[in-house]
Design a protein around this motif. Sequence first.
Motif, short mmCIF file in Angstrom:
data_model
loop_
_atom_site.label_atom_id
_atom_site.label_comp_id
_atom_site.label_asym_id
_atom_site.label_seq_id
_atom_site.Cartn_x
_atom_site.Cartn_y
_atom_site.Cartn_z
N UNK A 207 0.83 -1.21 0.00
CA UNK A 207 0.00 0.00 0.00
C UNK A 207 0.86 1.25 0.00
N UNK A 208 2.05 1.16 0.63
CA UNK A 208 2.93 2.31 0.75
C UNK A 208 3.86 2.45 -0.45
N UNK A 209 3.69 1.61 -1.47
CA UNK A 209 4.58 1.65 -2.63
C UNK A 209 5.69 0.63 -2.48
N UNK A 210 6.32 0.26 -3.61
CA UNK A 210 7.30 -0.81 -3.60
C UNK A 210 8.52 -0.54 -2.72
N UNK A 211 9.04 0.70 -2.75
CA UNK A 211 10.24 1.00 -1.96
C UNK A 211 9.97 0.85 -0.47
N UNK A 212 8.86 1.45 -0.01
CA UNK A 212 8.53 1.36 1.41
C UNK A 212 8.26 -0.09 1.80
N UNK A 213 7.60 -0.84 0.92
CA UNK A 213 7.33 -2.25 1.24
C UNK A 213 8.64 -3.02 1.40
N UNK A 214 9.59 -2.78 0.51
CA UNK A 214 10.87 -3.49 0.63
C UNK A 214 11.60 -3.06 1.89
N UNK A 215 11.48 -1.76 2.24
CA UNK A 215 12.17 -1.30 3.44
C UNK A 215 11.54 -1.92 4.69
N UNK A 216 10.33 -2.46 4.57
CA UNK A 216 9.70 -3.14 5.70
C UNK A 216 10.06 -4.63 5.71
N UNK A 217 10.98 -5.02 4.85
CA UNK A 217 11.46 -6.41 4.86
C UNK A 217 10.66 -7.33 3.96
N UNK A 218 9.79 -6.77 3.11
CA UNK A 218 8.98 -7.59 2.21
C UNK A 218 9.78 -7.92 0.96
N UNK A 219 9.75 -9.20 0.56
CA UNK A 219 10.43 -9.59 -0.67
C UNK A 219 9.43 -9.52 -1.82
N UNK A 220 9.64 -8.59 -2.74
CA UNK A 220 8.70 -8.44 -3.85
C UNK A 220 8.78 -9.60 -4.84
N UNK A 221 9.96 -10.15 -5.12
CA UNK A 221 10.00 -11.33 -6.01
C UNK A 221 9.21 -12.51 -5.44
N UNK A 222 9.28 -12.69 -4.12
CA UNK A 222 8.52 -13.78 -3.49
C UNK A 222 7.02 -13.52 -3.66
N UNK A 223 6.61 -12.27 -3.42
CA UNK A 223 5.20 -11.92 -3.56
C UNK A 223 4.73 -12.18 -4.99
N UNK A 224 5.57 -11.74 -5.94
CA UNK A 224 5.23 -11.92 -7.35
C UNK A 224 5.04 -13.40 -7.68
N UNK A 225 5.94 -14.24 -7.19
CA UNK A 225 5.85 -15.67 -7.46
C UNK A 225 4.57 -16.25 -6.86
N UNK A 226 4.26 -15.84 -5.62
CA UNK A 226 3.04 -16.33 -4.97
C UNK A 226 1.78 -15.92 -5.74
N UNK A 227 1.75 -14.65 -6.17
CA UNK A 227 0.56 -14.14 -6.86
C UNK A 227 0.38 -14.87 -8.18
N UNK A 228 1.45 -14.98 -8.95
CA UNK A 228 1.32 -15.56 -10.29
C UNK A 228 0.99 -17.05 -10.20
N UNK A 229 1.71 -17.77 -9.33
CA UNK A 229 1.44 -19.20 -9.21
C UNK A 229 0.05 -19.43 -8.62
N UNK A 230 -0.30 -18.68 -7.59
CA UNK A 230 -1.59 -18.87 -6.92
C UNK A 230 -2.76 -18.55 -7.83
N UNK A 231 -2.72 -17.37 -8.46
CA UNK A 231 -3.82 -16.98 -9.34
C UNK A 231 -3.84 -17.89 -10.56
N UNK A 232 -2.67 -18.29 -11.04
CA UNK A 232 -2.61 -19.18 -12.20
C UNK A 232 -3.27 -20.52 -11.91
N UNK A 233 -2.97 -21.10 -10.75
CA UNK A 233 -3.58 -22.38 -10.37
C UNK A 233 -5.09 -22.24 -10.23
N UNK A 234 -5.52 -21.19 -9.53
CA UNK A 234 -6.95 -21.00 -9.30
C UNK A 234 -7.70 -20.79 -10.62
#
Lengths: 322, 249
Positions: A207-234
Amino acid sequence: MRRKALLVGLAVLVVALFAASLMVGKAVVPLSAWWSGDPRWAIIAELRLPRAGLATLLGASLGLSGAVMQGWLRNPLADPGVLGTSSAAALGAVAAIVLGGATQWGIFAAAMACAAGGLALLAGLTWRAETPAAFVLAGTVLASLAAALTMFLISIAPNPYVVAAAIDWLMGALTDRGVEDLTHAAPFMLAGCALLLATGRSLDALTLGPDAARSLGISLPRLQALVIAGAGLCVGAGVAVTGVVGFVGLVVPHMLRPLSGARPGALLVPAALGGAALVLAADIVCRLAPGAGEVRLGVAMALIGAPYFLVLLLRERGRSWG
Amino acid sequence: MGLTVDNLHVVLGKRAVLGGVTASFVPGRVTAVLGANGAGKSTLLRACAALLPASGGQVMLDGRDAATMPARERAQAIGYLPQDAAVHWNMTVRDLVRLGRLPHGDDGVEAIAAALAATDTAALADRPVRSLSGGERARVLLARVLAGEPRWLLADEPLASLDPLHQLETLALLRAAAGRGTGVVLVLHDLTLAARVADDVLLLKDGAVLAGGPAAAVLTEANLAAAYGVRVAILPHAAGPVIVPQGRA
């Protein structure tokens, strides 16, 4: 407190609609027939139970995919279709119908294979992409390509019956889906939902944008993989057994956001429950259509979705122009 | 110990934005990073938060390489406030500030209450973010960073788009954080405000350090002329020196 009330309310709604889905149809089977040895029990056990189960899973996975996709792309107009997976899965199913003998299992396997191929192509096209816009563009490429190939396959179909079967299938329906359809699709949908449910905190941070999210310790590549694999399977598994059912992923998060609050992570479980309720309800309406046939689920969803967005538009217009 | 940058090189696209920056930031002090547009200020800040890969050199956090330490641990230590203060969903102030606790994975009820109190936003806690004024929103976003109780607070132009009163209040907040031992690093454009708030100044030009050290020693007419290409007058005032740009150097 309010969140608990929302979840309980939605869960009760899903259970009630599930029960109604077992009772209602061209022949109404009352509750009492369920345990009194009534021969009509066969209608419920063999026809309506798998159908209601499939409607619940399909709705939940589409509603959840939509909520995750909107959170991830930070766009309230995103829906699971933007990744092009549903178009790719539809291509696979139509290919199986036109080129192969179109056994139930053959259609499912071809649709899942094409959905997986579409996801691989998407991953390749967006390798090292920084922005979600790249995914939307790549998804559009994939969807257009798949749609063109689907039309091409229909155009070379050997006879009109195959054309009718392919188009019929593309419209999306839960009619005559059996236990096999449910057992084919359920593992993929459940796995997809599990992956998508793991994205909540990351979506909140985004919600705070990609830079702020990464600074909070969030891995965007991991999120991307989860979203694509999860939505793809569903979406892939959904299209593989029911054809293309639109609008659920787009409408449900919209309907529930005012109730759940705008935090994307708080929307996930309500969107899954709401999606299940919406598809169960729409499928009941399909069966209640007068005459011998049924309205197609994909058609019914579009008929529900379009007026909903008209209302949203009018309300927005009242706010900004009035 | 502390946050140090050692011969840091960063390449964005094909442009070398930072070409060998060495600096060290001290806990409990406010450091202003200054320089002309494109001098590499924001890039330095983002690289310090490990948001950009270094093509050479490294950022050391308490003696460890910040780029290779676990993301969660780094996020607990460093709070980063980006310049683009976008809030994409209209969540409540409380939910927004709670995001600051993500690296800790707890509710952090006390930390959130303290952050809301420090930024004077407790009364706004249940309001949706989009109903706030620009100044209120900036304070709430700062509260989000404070809620994580970081040992280092990196803020990219935290004063942009604030009116003078809110600028002063925000500076007071940042000073107070430094008073509690937090190392504060700010990218600033306003030289007078920088002179007023900063203990130390790091002056960048073309991706390299032009001067660094105590504010009074760095903010000289000669240094500013070299960094910005302007002639400035530095006028003494009770609240701190006033720096007035006068023309091309």
